[in-house]
Write an enzyme that holds these catalytic residues in place. Structure first.
Site, mmCIF file in Angstrom:
data_model
loop_
_atom_site.group_PDB
_atom_site.id
_atom_site.type_symbol
_atom_site.label_atom_id
_atom_site.label_comp_id
_atom_site.label_asym_id
_atom_site.label_seq_id
_atom_site.Cartn_x
_atom_site.Cartn_y
_atom_site.Cartn_z
ATOM 1 N N GLN A 34 0.834 -1.212 0.000
ATOM 2 C CA GLN A 34 0.000 0.000 0.000
ATOM 3 C C GLN A 34 0.865 1.258 0.000
ATOM 4 O OE1 GLN A 34 -2.254 -1.080 3.468
ATOM 5 N NE2 GLN A 34 -0.400 -1.598 4.573
ATOM 6 N N ASP A 89 0.133 0.239 13.418
ATOM 7 C CA ASP A 89 0.603 1.465 14.082
ATOM 8 C C ASP A 89 0.955 1.211 15.546
ATOM 9 O OD1 ASP A 89 -1.960 1.887 15.670
ATOM 10 O OD2 ASP A 89 -2.731 1.950 13.629
ATOM 11 N N GLU A 109 0.826 -8.507 11.524
ATOM 12 C CA GLU A 109 0.577 -7.383 10.611
ATOM 13 C C GLU A 109 1.165 -7.749 9.242
ATOM 14 O OE1 GLU A 109 -0.679 -4.018 10.332
ATOM 15 O OE2 GLU A 109 0.175 -4.384 8.342
ATOM 16 N N ASP A 140 0.424 -12.541 6.709
ATOM 17 C CA ASP A 140 -1.025 -12.433 6.541
ATOM 18 C C ASP A 140 -1.769 -13.013 7.750
ATOM 19 O OD1 ASP A 140 -3.577 -12.269 5.562
ATOM 20 O OD2 ASP A 140 -3.381 -13.955 4.185
ATOM 21 N N ASP A 159 -7.732 -5.493 14.092
ATOM 22 C CA ASP A 159 -7.542 -4.043 13.923
ATOM 23 C C ASP A 159 -7.134 -3.826 12.471
ATOM 24 O OD1 ASP A 159 -6.954 -1.381 14.069
ATOM 25 O OD2 ASP A 159 -5.384 -1.576 15.573
ATOM 26 N N SER A 160 -8.129 -3.923 11.605
ATOM 27 C CA SER A 160 -7.836 -4.002 10.171
ATOM 28 C C SER A 160 -8.140 -2.703 9.440
ATOM 29 C CB SER A 160 -8.706 -5.097 9.558
ATOM 30 O OG SER A 160 -10.044 -4.670 9.554
ATOM 31 N N ASP A 162 -10.094 -1.131 5.931
ATOM 32 C CA ASP A 162 -11.465 -1.342 5.448
ATOM 33 C C ASP A 162 -11.570 -2.670 4.688
ATOM 34 O OD1 ASP A 162 -12.017 1.104 6.510
ATOM 35 O OD2 ASP A 162 -11.853 2.197 4.625
HETATM 36 N N1 SAM Z 1 -7.301 2.183 12.749
HETATM 37 C C1 SAM Z 1 -7.353 1.799 11.401
HETATM 38 C C2 SAM Z 1 -8.678 2.017 10.725
HETATM 39 O O1 SAM Z 1 -9.715 1.473 11.155
HETATM 40 O O2 SAM Z 1 -8.685 2.770 9.769
HETATM 41 C C3 SAM Z 1 -6.726 0.490 11.183
HETATM 42 C C4 SAM Z 1 -5.301 0.543 11.638
HETATM 43 S S1 SAM Z 1 -4.123 -0.581 11.168
HETATM 44 C C5 SAM Z 1 -2.901 0.528 10.518
HETATM 45 C C6 SAM Z 1 -4.698 -1.579 9.868
HETATM 46 C C7 SAM Z 1 -3.626 -2.557 9.392
HETATM 47 O O3 SAM Z 1 -4.227 -3.769 8.919
HETATM 48 C C8 SAM Z 1 -2.744 -2.042 8.250
HETATM 49 O O4 SAM Z 1 -1.468 -1.752 8.725
HETATM 50 C C9 SAM Z 1 -2.743 -3.190 7.220
HETATM 51 O O5 SAM Z 1 -1.473 -3.432 6.676
HETATM 52 C C10 SAM Z 1 -3.232 -4.356 8.084
HETATM 53 N N2 SAM Z 1 -3.841 -5.475 7.331
HETATM 54 C C11 SAM Z 1 -4.713 -5.413 6.301
HETATM 55 N N3 SAM Z 1 -5.003 -6.657 5.869
HETATM 56 C C12 SAM Z 1 -4.300 -7.530 6.671
HETATM 57 C C13 SAM Z 1 -4.191 -8.944 6.734
HETATM 58 N N4 SAM Z 1 -4.850 -9.740 5.879
HETATM 59 N N5 SAM Z 1 -3.389 -9.493 7.691
HETATM 60 C C14 SAM Z 1 -2.711 -8.692 8.558
HETATM 61 N N6 SAM Z 1 -2.777 -7.348 8.542
HETATM 62 C C15 SAM Z 1 -3.558 -6.772 7.622
#
Ligand code: SAM
Length: 279
Positions: A34, A89, A109, A140, A159-160, A162
């Site tokens: 990303q 984060d 993450e 993953d 904590d993903s 969208d």
């Molecule tokens: N607070 C945020 C929001 O609701 O907008 C979410 C914060 S956190 C930064 C979300 C994280 O989920 C991202 O860093 C992304 O890389 C991670 N992510 C997305 N898909 C994932 C997956 N399949 N496995 C692990 N992490 C994942």
């Protein structure tokens, strides 16, 4: 002509946007997963966006991180083993580690760069990263949960980003089924479930999928989050052998650590459903 720089996240379907006045672009990179951008804003401090969507600001992240962690942990009778999916984060990790009873946290993450950039620009969110109970796995989360031994966690926090791209599978019935299998006899899973005002249909489907996956109880919490679309956000919990309304209220009221938003009364209040959502 104005030379002011504004960051805007548009929500096309709702014909609305959230805008923050930017003083400086601090960082921009394309990770394997990303686009990660960091801005210095005038009124919300440092801002992190992923693929143009707001993730974290200095000013209001505490509400989200506290509500993603403490209600789930106080809903479990004795949480020791915690899994965080996403949460790069590290703000949720910091909150989880405030619970003295927690012995082991796996943070899974997908994108290591999100964590490395957060360490540089959000050092306060990462202040607990050196805690020996914290274990980082950059891979993953969907695969991690599929491979997790049955009964290996007390609490799972999703904590993903969208529900698009690599995060889409984090909202599926199959994934929730694996989460429930990975939970012990009594366990709690919680995932961010978007805006009550803009995404009620998504909340409905998350609740239905958790039930379908075998959750014995389901509850949705809501809370203000002014830099996310509509300014109002939610987290949906699934209980396995625990009643979510009957959380450890006395322990939450006597909690041994500081929070800026969460308390026992807010926890109870956040579980109350507005009429339109109950429908
Ligand atoms: N607070 C945020 C929001 O609701 O907008 C979410 C914060 S956190 C930064 C979300 C994280 O989920 C991202 O860093 C992304 O890389 C991670 N992510 C997305 N898909 C994932 C997956 N399949 N496995 C692990 N992490 C994942």
């Amino acid at each position: 002509m104005s030379t002011e720089l504004w960051y805007s996240e548009r929500w096309e379907e709702g014909r609305s946007a959230i805008s923050l006045k930017v003083l400086e672009v601090l960082h921009r990179e394309q990770s394997p997963y990303q686009t990660i951008e960091i801005f210095r804003t005038e009124s919300f401090g440092t801002l992190m966006t992923l693929d143009g969507l707001v993730m974290v600001t200095d000013r209001d992240n505490f509400v989200y991180h506290e509500m993603m962690s403490h209600p789930a942990l106080f809903s479990h009778p004795d949480p020791k083993r915690v899994l965080i999916i996403g949460g790069g984060d590290c703000g949720t990790l910091r909150e989880v580690l405030k619970h003295p009873g927690v012995r082991h946290v796996d943070m899974v993450e997908l994108d290591e760069r999100v964590t490395r950039v957060a360490e540089q620009f959000f050092p306060e969110l990462c202040e607990a990263n050196g805690d020996p109970r914290a274990h980082f796995h950059f891979q993953d989360g969907i695969q991690w949960v599929a491979d997790a031994p049955a009964g290996s966690y007390d609490v799972i926090i999703i904590d993903s980003t969208d529900p698009v791209g690599p995060a889409a599978g984090l909202f599926s019935a199959q994934f929730y089924g694996n989460c429930l299998r990975a939970l012990g006899e009594r366990g709690v899973v919680v995932g961010q479930s978007e805006s009550p005002l803009f995404h009620a249909e998504l909340i409905r489907s998350v609740r239905a999928r958790l039930r379908e996956a075998g959750a014995s109880d389901v509850a949705t919490l809501h809370f203000p989050q002014c830099t996310y679309p509509s300014g109002w956000w939610s987290a949906t919990l699934g209980g396995k052998g625990v009643k979510l309304e009957e959380f450890r209220h006395a322990d939450a009221a006597a909690k041994s650590f500081a929070t800026r938003y969460y308390n026992a009364a807010l926890h109870r209040g956040a579980l109350a459903m507005p009429e339109f959502l109950r429908d």
